[in-house]
Design a protein around this motif. Structure first.
Motif, PDB file in Angstrom:
ATOM      1  N   GLU A  55      -1.671   6.114   8.799  1.00 33.96           N
ATOM      2  CA  GLU A  55      -2.049   4.930   8.026  1.00 33.96           C
ATOM      3  C   GLU A  55      -0.821   4.047   7.767  1.00 33.96           C
ATOM      4  O   GLU A  55       0.300   4.558   7.670  1.00 33.96           O
ATOM      5  N   PRO A  56      -1.016   2.733   7.648  1.00 35.82           N
ATOM      6  CA  PRO A  56       0.122   1.801   7.531  1.00 35.82           C
ATOM      7  C   PRO A  56       0.650   1.657   6.103  1.00 35.82           C
ATOM      8  O   PRO A  56       0.497   0.617   5.462  1.00 35.82           O
ATOM      9  N   TYR A  57       1.311   2.697   5.607  1.00 36.66           N
ATOM     10  CA  TYR A  57       1.841   2.634   4.244  1.00 36.66           C
ATOM     11  C   TYR A  57       3.183   1.909   4.208  1.00 36.66           C
ATOM     12  O   TYR A  57       3.976   1.975   5.158  1.00 36.66           O
ATOM     13  N   ASP A  58       3.441   1.253   3.089  1.00 44.96           N
ATOM     14  CA  ASP A  58       4.730   0.590   2.882  1.00 44.96           C
ATOM     15  C   ASP A  58       5.749   1.534   2.266  1.00 44.96           C
ATOM     16  O   ASP A  58       6.959   1.350   2.440  1.00 44.96           O
ATOM     17  N   LEU A  59       5.263   2.547   1.545  1.00 46.61           N
ATOM     18  CA  LEU A  59       6.150   3.529   0.916  1.00 46.61           C
ATOM     19  C   LEU A  59       5.324   4.754   0.558  1.00 46.61           C
ATOM     20  O   LEU A  59       4.136   4.645   0.267  1.00 46.61           O
TER      21      LEU A  59
ATOM     22  N   HIS B   7      -2.538  -3.642   4.112  1.00 45.45           N
ATOM     23  CA  HIS B   7      -1.400  -3.390   3.220  1.00 45.45           C
ATOM     24  C   HIS B   7      -1.647  -3.800   1.777  1.00 45.45           C
ATOM     25  O   HIS B   7      -0.893  -3.392   0.893  1.00 45.45           O
ATOM     26  N   LEU B   8      -2.675  -4.577   1.536  1.00 46.29           N
ATOM     27  CA  LEU B   8      -2.943  -5.038   0.178  1.00 46.29           C
ATOM     28  C   LEU B   8      -4.036  -4.241  -0.522  1.00 46.29           C
ATOM     29  O   LEU B   8      -4.180  -4.314  -1.739  1.00 46.29           O
ATOM     30  N   TYR B   9      -4.813  -3.489   0.254  1.00 48.80           N
ATOM     31  CA  TYR B   9      -5.929  -2.752  -0.328  1.00 48.80           C
ATOM     32  C   TYR B   9      -5.835  -1.279   0.056  1.00 48.80           C
ATOM     33  O   TYR B   9      -5.344  -0.941   1.130  1.00 48.80           O
ATOM     34  N   ASP B  10      -6.329  -0.413  -0.815  1.00 48.76           N
ATOM     35  CA  ASP B  10      -6.305   1.015  -0.509  1.00 48.76           C
ATOM     36  C   ASP B  10      -7.441   1.358   0.447  1.00 48.76           C
ATOM     37  O   ASP B  10      -8.256   0.512   0.822  1.00 48.76           O
ATOM     38  N   GLY B  11      -7.510   2.625   0.836  1.00 48.35           N
ATOM     39  CA  GLY B  11      -8.475   3.045   1.837  1.00 48.35           C
ATOM     40  C   GLY B  11      -9.910   2.962   1.385  1.00 48.35           C
ATOM     41  O   GLY B  11     -10.826   3.022   2.217  1.00 48.35           O
TER      42      GLY B  11
ATOM     43  N   GLU C 132      -3.185 -12.748  -6.603  1.00 47.82           N
ATOM     44  CA  GLU C 132      -2.189 -13.699  -6.089  1.00 47.82           C
ATOM     45  C   GLU C 132      -0.798 -13.080  -6.089  1.00 47.82           C
ATOM     46  O   GLU C 132      -0.017 -13.266  -5.145  1.00 47.82           O
ATOM     47  N   PHE C 133      -0.483 -12.330  -7.135  1.00 45.10           N
ATOM     48  CA  PHE C 133       0.815 -11.666  -7.207  1.00 45.10           C
ATOM     49  C   PHE C 133       0.992 -10.680  -6.050  1.00 45.10           C
ATOM     50  O   PHE C 133       2.033 -10.663  -5.389  1.00 45.10           O
ATOM     51  N   ARG C 134      -0.013  -9.842  -5.794  1.00 44.45           N
ATOM     52  CA  ARG C 134       0.089  -8.866  -4.707  1.00 44.45           C
ATOM     53  C   ARG C 134       0.317  -9.558  -3.363  1.00 44.45           C
ATOM     54  O   ARG C 134       1.147  -9.134  -2.565  1.00 44.45           O
ATOM     55  N   LEU C 135      -0.430 -10.618  -3.136  1.00 39.48           N
ATOM     56  CA  LEU C 135      -0.320 -11.335  -1.867  1.00 39.48           C
ATOM     57  C   LEU C 135       1.032 -12.022  -1.732  1.00 39.48           C
ATOM     58  O   LEU C 135       1.684 -11.920  -0.674  1.00 39.48           O
ATOM     59  N   LEU C 136       1.493 -12.699  -2.785  1.00 38.62           N
ATOM     60  CA  LEU C 136       2.777 -13.398  -2.720  1.00 38.62           C
ATOM     61  C   LEU C 136       3.922 -12.407  -2.543  1.00 38.62           C
ATOM     62  O   LEU C 136       4.867 -12.672  -1.785  1.00 38.62           O
ATOM     63  N   ARG C 137       3.868 -11.278  -3.221  1.00 36.11           N
ATOM     64  CA  ARG C 137       4.922 -10.269  -3.059  1.00 36.11           C
ATOM     65  C   ARG C 137       5.023  -9.821  -1.605  1.00 36.11           C
ATOM     66  O   ARG C 137       6.125  -9.694  -1.058  1.00 36.11           O
ATOM     67  N   TYR C 138       3.869  -9.617  -0.971  1.00 36.88           N
ATOM     68  CA  TYR C 138       3.905  -9.171   0.422  1.00 36.88           C
ATOM     69  C   TYR C 138       4.477 -10.270   1.320  1.00 36.88           C
ATOM     70  O   TYR C 138       5.298 -10.002   2.199  1.00 36.88           O
TER      71      TYR C 138
ATOM     72  N   ARG D 104       0.844  -1.195   0.000  1.00 34.25           N
ATOM     73  CA  ARG D 104       0.000   0.000   0.000  1.00 34.25           C
ATOM     74  C   ARG D 104       0.883   1.249   0.000  1.00 34.25           C
ATOM     75  O   ARG D 104       1.740   1.424   0.868  1.00 34.25           O
ATOM     76  N   LEU D 105       0.685   2.107  -0.986  1.00 36.73           N
ATOM     77  CA  LEU D 105       1.482   3.306  -1.157  1.00 36.73           C
ATOM     78  C   LEU D 105       0.617   4.547  -0.983  1.00 36.73           C
ATOM     79  O   LEU D 105      -0.581   4.530  -1.251  1.00 36.73           O
ATOM     80  N   LEU D 106       1.269   5.630  -0.553  1.00 38.66           N
ATOM     81  CA  LEU D 106       0.626   6.948  -0.521  1.00 38.66           C
ATOM     82  C   LEU D 106       1.307   7.829  -1.556  1.00 38.66           C
ATOM     83  O   LEU D 106       2.537   7.967  -1.549  1.00 38.66           O
TER      84      LEU D 106
END
Length: 222
Positions: free
Chosen positions: A43-47, A178-182, A155-161, A2-4
């Motif tokens: 918010e819990p952003y990764d980047l 972390h996998l979905y936006d707000g 599946e790609f988003r989940l495996l990457r995380y 999840r990015l901002l």
């Protein structure tokens, strides 16, 4: 992941939202520095991708406030061409990297990937590798023993995380954040479906279920 995105130039923001969405990132967008100060810290952003020329509060001030408050999230700043002093000030204020406008979308994608790997202690890996799997982020597929395994976008988003957090116990709520936006409805049943589909493709032992706690990417492949 999840990015901002904090960018007030709407055409560029629209382009980045579309492009990063295709790359499997969940993206929240803000155009005002005052809003960014609060949301970036809460918010819990990764980047975070941060433009410095913002209305309300300049990006440099936003960044300083984040760092003064203890925010450790990686920040990639966007600067105008030739603004070397601005780039230096941004790095001094705690930015992890910068990109000069205009830039090629692929360069942004590669810098984001590198920052995320670095943030998780994987800076020496040219690509994500774990449990005998090699993840191709550009093509959104995974390879094991030279054999390519196709993945859906979810599946790609989940495996990457999972591959960025090997061995860590991750709750369903944490993964959803972390996998979905707000704006996305976060349904744990949907998450279970994607986990089971990944197990079907990679082996059940790769993703361990801890009842009542969540999932752990075990780092073991069958």
């Amino acid at each position: 992941m999840r990015l901002l995105l904090v960018e007030d130039h709407v055409p560029l923001a629209d382009e980045l939202i579309a492009g990063l969405g295709r790359q499997g990132y969940a993206l929240d967008w803000l155009a005002d520095g005052r809003d960014a100060v609060y949301q970036g810290a809460s918010e819990p952003y990764d980047l975070i991708i941060l433009d410095l020329g913002l209305p309300g509060k300049p990006g440099l001030e936003v960044l300083r406030e984040w760092r003064a408050g203890g925010l450790a999230t990686p920040v990639l700043i966007l600067t105008a061409r030739g603004s070397w002093a601005e780039r230096i000030d941004g790095l001094k204020a705690g930015a992890d990297d910068y990109l000069t406008k205009p830039f090629h979308p692929e360069e942004l994608a590669l810098r984001i990937q590198a920052l995320l790997r670095r943030a998780h202690g994987l800076a020496n890996q040219p690509q994500l590798e774990a449990a005998g799997l090699q993840l191709d982020e550009g093509r959104q597929c995974v390879t094991r023993n030279g054999q390519e395994i196709e993945l859906t976008a979810a599946e790609f988003r989940l495996l990457r995380y999972f591959m960025l957090h090997p061995g860590q116990l991750l709750s369903k709520s944490h993964l959803a954040e972390h996998l979905y936006d707000g704006e996305t409805e976060r349904d744990s049943n949907v998450l279970e479906v994607h986990v089971n589909r990944l197990r079907g493709k990679l082996g059940r032992e790769v993703i361990e279920t801890r009842r009542g706690q969540g999932y752990r990417f075990s780092g073991v492949s069958g």
